[in-house]
Scaffold this active site. Structure first.
Site, short mmCIF file in Angstrom:
data_model
loop_
_atom_site.label_atom_id
_atom_site.label_comp_id
_atom_site.label_asym_id
_atom_site.label_seq_id
_atom_site.Cartn_x
_atom_site.Cartn_y
_atom_site.Cartn_z
N CYS A 419 -4.99 45.02 -39.52
CA CYS A 419 -5.28 45.28 -38.12
C CYS A 419 -6.79 44.91 -37.67
O CYS A 419 -6.91 44.37 -36.40
CB CYS A 419 -5.13 46.69 -37.66
SG CYS A 419 -5.99 47.83 -38.85
N HIS A 463 -6.28 52.44 -38.12
CA HIS A 463 -5.82 51.27 -37.31
C HIS A 463 -7.01 51.15 -36.35
O HIS A 463 -7.90 51.83 -36.05
CB HIS A 463 -4.60 51.66 -36.41
CG HIS A 463 -3.89 50.43 -35.91
ND1 HIS A 463 -3.53 49.40 -36.63
CD2 HIS A 463 -3.28 50.27 -34.74
CE1 HIS A 463 -2.95 48.66 -35.97
NE2 HIS A 463 -3.00 49.14 -34.74
N ASP A 479 -2.75 46.13 -28.63
CA ASP A 479 -2.66 46.00 -29.96
C ASP A 479 -2.33 44.57 -30.32
O ASP A 479 -1.10 44.50 -30.31
CB ASP A 479 -1.80 47.11 -30.32
CG ASP A 479 -1.83 47.22 -31.81
OD1 ASP A 479 -2.49 46.50 -32.66
OD2 ASP A 479 -1.45 48.36 -32.18
#
Lengths: 663, 318
Positions: A419, A463, A479
């Protein structure tokens, strides 16, 4: 006082038998085991080996441990601890020192008295292990580890069948069970302080949890850590899985290698306005200690909980680092419009900041998109996500190291990362293409417990993602990691609670997730039973806030009632009455000697007993001999003790005052 | 037990037989150095009209003790060395044909003595061992259909090696029960051992011993010991011990009534030796292991002495 000295003499003279010594060794081993998780493994192993060797030596050769060895250990232990920890102060070095000293105490334990002291010391050290871990499983384990010390205490007393250890453990178990109500009473009613009187310093050991600096690879240890980060109970239904983004902090500044909050976040901007575009979710969060200021809330919080600050970028900050479990209630809007219609020029500048002289290829790529899109921001975003989706990018926690131009290296060469690589490179791309963007760090996903209805978020759910500013839509969450690994992303919020592609998490995690109900109950009910909760203890009785005095008085009253009930029960029990006047006088005499510390064994003959007592109380020896002779004669020389002589004997017993004579 | 205490509040027993008894004990003590307790117990057994079993490894002085006792007590003494080929008739005696009187004449065996030393009794077969049974229990032997009384007093001192020594037949339980007291001599302490090594030869010492007592003295002493008072409180204690032995989970067969009688008799004799005319619990405790241990049959492999000690510790004393 002479007799006092001789009293001590009686106790010290009792040598330590084989069984109590073995149990004492077990006690010390158990104490060591409770501390093993935070001691260096070799240190634990050496101490355990010393215990085993001493046990073997005493059993085999009946020898004492060498005084030189004890002195050497006494010097070596603090030295070793200093060498390992650098300081003798603090929780970990302290634990290491006391464990070492306990082993030294075992080495010098030759008498029952030493063993009693060692057991007391061991119990204290055993309890101190709870400073490190207060989970339910560990607390139960420490409770069970109290059995060997209790069994040792039992074995130190007489009346145990020779060589049998099981009865000692039975007594220990009964003692432990009987102490539970008293422990519970003390736990609930002994007045608590709002803040601890003293804290155990932590030596600045690194805490797991999200930090406010993000460089590629930083989150790696976190993503493989199954420790609980927080638990969330929702008032209604939980948000759908794809909306479980928990906002922690916003990172504005990139220096070429790492993202930090930067000066933009520290300025006193007015909070960005939020317009909820759907129902507001209300929920309560139980945050495990993170030792940082950040609170986490579902994207995006609409109001700050009491005692916290809502920062301009819609993140929550506590006034003090969170050092103990924190409960708070928040409201969030899952569908929202964040930010004013226009972006403040200074904020825009901060959201477009890029370090000069880094990552030329990425800038070139973004400039190309910019040209092609001709002012259409959405097209640029689509191009970027398209690149992540089809550009051969791989989500993997084992990301290769990156060079100076980290973004270039990742986007064009390695294409492997997780991430933070994606959020970092995507934000860079957006900024390079002229779209204001920032990195948001927090948690995503979690395990929904269908039985107890709460969401369990672990550190492995950490995250990071990106927010971009779009004219007319405000800050929009994107995202980029989701574009890469769609399948794995979906799994992150699923039943298993597995982290993104996390292969390092053990197979029993699903079971841990289910068992977490008990831990949650333990954390909320027992560990979280603080001064505030205690003050609400009497609510059912109409008392809104119980003071420390009220608690203390209640405790005293309950203890008094329990003792009275016990005394009443004892008095109701059929007592073994003395069989005659002689027996009554004799038991009075024994009572007087008992107060001097001389106890008659059940099977000890009267003559043997009084001879022993006479040796222990030299000033009284003459009187005791005479009394003993008289008693033996009265009891054993006649079919029935003659009444006249018995009365005379009773009078002599009454006027006998051991200990009072010698001052 | 403390001697001062024992003497306190008692009537001192004065008699010439009593003085000779003390001299006898002192004489045996001079031969067997540092064995005061076992010797005292041997005399207690004699005064309690029981039979003595000395069990120990070879060479610690079992036979020497028996010899010293035989001479000192002034009794007619016979010794039987038990071997695996010994027959019952070798002990009891046989009838031989008397040609002059034209009839069978009983030739008494070595058992017709006042003090019988049965040396290494467990080397003989159980059949031969059993020949001793009647003699020990009833003071008479039956041969060829006629019962013949043994001389009084009749005191058997048997020695045996521990059970695990090669070539031994363990004494049957019934036989063991006939022995009132079992003692062991154990190795001497360093001081006594030194005296033994530097002192005179034991055989020479034994040769110089003289009789301190006579058969009449012993019978008189026995009746005096028997007259020692056992109060109800003490009988309670003896009964409690016997009952405890029958209820203990580790004991398969507890003490028989005969054992209870033996215990009381021995405790009386022990009190008498301590110059007291009443029995105290300490007297019972002193002789309990000697009286009880060889009669207890353990339920699991526990040392019999340890069992007896456990019993003592489990019964409260008033």
């Amino acid at each position: 006082m002479i007799w006092r000295r001789s009293r001590a003499g009686i106790r010290e003279a009792v040598p330590l038998a084989a069984l109590p010594f073995s149990l004492l060794c077990a006690t010390v081993l158990c104490t060591l085991a409770a501390h093993a998780p935070h001691l260096p493994p070799w240190f634990t192993a050496v101490l355990a080996a010393i215990i085993a060797a001493r046990w073997w030596q005493r059993r085999r050769h009946h020898r004492r441990a060498s005084a030189w060895l004890r002195i050497a250990l006494l010097i070596a232990i603090p030295g070793v601890v200093l060498a390992v920890y650098g300081t003798p102060f603090g929780r970990d070095p302290g634990a290491a020192i006391v464990c070492g000293l306990l082993v030294v105490k075992l080495l010098e334990s030759e008498h029952a008295r030493d063993a009693r002291m060692a057991v007391g010391f061991a119990c204290f050290i055993l309890m101190s292990a709870l400073l490190f871990d207060q989970s339910l499983a560990f607390t139960i384990m420490v409770g069970l580890l109290l059995l060997p010390p209790l069994a040792t205490l039992r074995a130190l007393e007489s009346g145990l069948p020779p060589g049998r250890w099981l009865p000692a453990f039975k007594t220990g178990g009964v003692l432990l069970a009987a102490s539970l109500p008293a422990a519970l009473l003390g736990f609930m009613l002994i007045p608590r302080l709002a803040t601890p009187l003293w804290g155990a310093p932590d030596n600045g050991v690194a805490h797991t949890g999200i930090s406010d600096r993000m460089a590629p690879g930083d989150l790696h240890t976190l993503l493989t850590d199954s420790a609980v980060a927080m638990r969330i109970g929702f008032d209604g239904l939980p948000p759908p899985e794809d909306q479980r983004y928990f906002r922690g902090m916003v990172l504005w500044h990139f220096d070429g290698s790492a993202w930090t909050r930067g000066p933009a976040s520290r300025r006193a901007w007015p909070p960005a306005p939020v317009e909820a575009r759907g129902p507001v979710t209300r929920y309560s969060v139980t945050l495990e200690p993170s030792h940082r200021h950040w609170l986490f809330a579902l994207d995006v919080p609409v109001a700050a909980p009491e005692g916290t600050t809502l920062l301009p970028d819609r993140t929550l900050q506590a006034s003090r680092p969170i050092d103990h479990t924190l409960h708070y209630r928040v409201e969030s809007a899952a569908r929202y419009h964040l930010g004013a219609s226009t972006l403040d020029p200074r904020l825009r500048a901060a959201a477009l900041q890029l370090p000069a002289g880094y990552d030329p290829r990425t800038r070139e790529l973004a400039a190309g998109w910019r040209e092609r899109a001709a002012g259409n921001d959405l097209a640029i975003i689509r191009d970027a996500l398209e690149m992540y989706h089809n550009g051969g990018f791989v989500y993997d926690l084992d990301a290769p190291p990156l060079g100076r131009n980290s973004i270039d290296d990742f986007l064009f060469d390695t294409k492997i990362g997780f991430c933070e690589h994606y959020a970092s490179s995507f934000t860079f791309l957006m900024r390079a293409a002229g779209i204001p963007a920032r990195v948001v760090v927090g948690y995503q996903g979690g395990y929904w417990n269908p039985v107890a209805h709460y969401l369990l978020v672990r550190q492995s759910n950490a995250h990071s993602w990106t927010e971009v500013w779009l004219a007319g839509r405000g800050w929009v969450r994107i995202d980029p990691t989701a574009a890469v690994s769609k399948v794995i992303m979906a799994q992150a919020g699923s039943d298993t609670g597995l982290p993104l592609g996390g292969g390092d998490i053990s197979w029993w995690l699903p079971w841990q997730n289910r068992f977490d109900i008990v831990n949650r109950w333990w954390g909320q009910t027992v560990v979280g039973f603080d001064a505030l909760r205690q003050s609400r203890l009497f609510r059912p009785f109409g008392i809104e806030h119980a003071t420390a005095q009220m608690l203390g008085i209640t405790l005293a009253v309950i203890v008094f009632l329990a003792l009275s009930a016990g005394a009443l029960l004892a008095s109701l029990r059929p007592r073994t009455r003395p069989r005659d006047a002689l027996a009554a006088a004799q038991s009075r005499l024994q009572g007087k000697l008992l107060r001097c510390g001389i106890v008659r064994g059940a099977a000890e003959g009267p003559s043997d007993f009084y001879t022993r007592a006479a040796r222990a109380l030299p000033p009284e020896a003459e009187t005791l001999r005479a009394l003993a002779g008289e008693y033996a004669c009265l009891r054993y020389a006649f079919p029935e003790p003659p009444p006249e002589r018995t009365r005379a004997f009773a009078r002599r017993v009454r006027s006998f005052h051991p200990g009072r004579v010698v001052k | 037990m403390d001697q001062d205490l024992a003497a306190a509040g008692t009537t001192t027993l004065e008699s010439t037989a009593r003085q000779r008894l003390d001299a006898a004990i002192a004489q045996v003590n001079a031969v067997l150095v540092g064995k005061n307790q076992p010797i005292r117990k041997a005399f207690a057994c004699l005064l309690a009209a029981g039979h003595l079993l000395i069990e120990d490894v070879p060479g610690v002085g079992k036979t020497t003790l028996a010899h010293a006792l035989a001479v000192t007590l002034g009794l007619s003494f016979r010794r039987i060395q038990f071997t695996s080929d010994l027959l019952p008739s070798d002990i009891v005696g046989v009838s031989v044909f008397d040609r002059d009187r034209n009839a069978f004449r009983f030739q008494p065996g070595p058992i017709f003595a006042q003090l019988l030393l049965a040396d290494e009794i467990n080397r003989a077969t159980p059949k031969t061992q059993s020949a001793l049974l009647e003699a020990m229990a009833e003071g008479q032997v039956t041969a060829d259909g006629a019962s013949r009384a043994l001389p009084q007093p009749f005191f058997t001192v048997a020695t045996q090696n521990p059970m695990d020594t090669a070539g031994t037949y363990p004494l049957p339980d019934s036989q063991l029960d006939r022995f009132m007291l079992r003692i062991s001599l154990d190795y001497p302490d360093p001081e006594s051992e030194r005296k033994l090594l530097t002192g005179e030869d034991r055989a020479t010492l034994l040769g110089r011993l003289h009789a301190c007592l006579s058969a009449d003295d012993i019978l008189a002493l026995r009746s005096q010991a028997h007259a020692v008072t056992a109060s109800p409180a003490l009988l309670d204690y003896v009964q409690a011990l016997v009952t405890a032995s029958r209820k203990h989970p580790d004991i398969r067969t507890g003490l028989s009534p005969r054992a209870g009688l033996a215990l009381l008799a021995c405790a009386r004799a022990w009190a008498y030796l301590g110059a007291r005319d009443y029995v105290m619990p300490e007297d019972v405790q002193a002789v309990f292991t000697g009286v009880a241990a060889h009669r207890l049959i353990p339920a699991r492999s526990v040392a019999r002495d340890a069992l007896a000690q456990t019993l003592l510790e489990s019964v409260a004393v008033e």
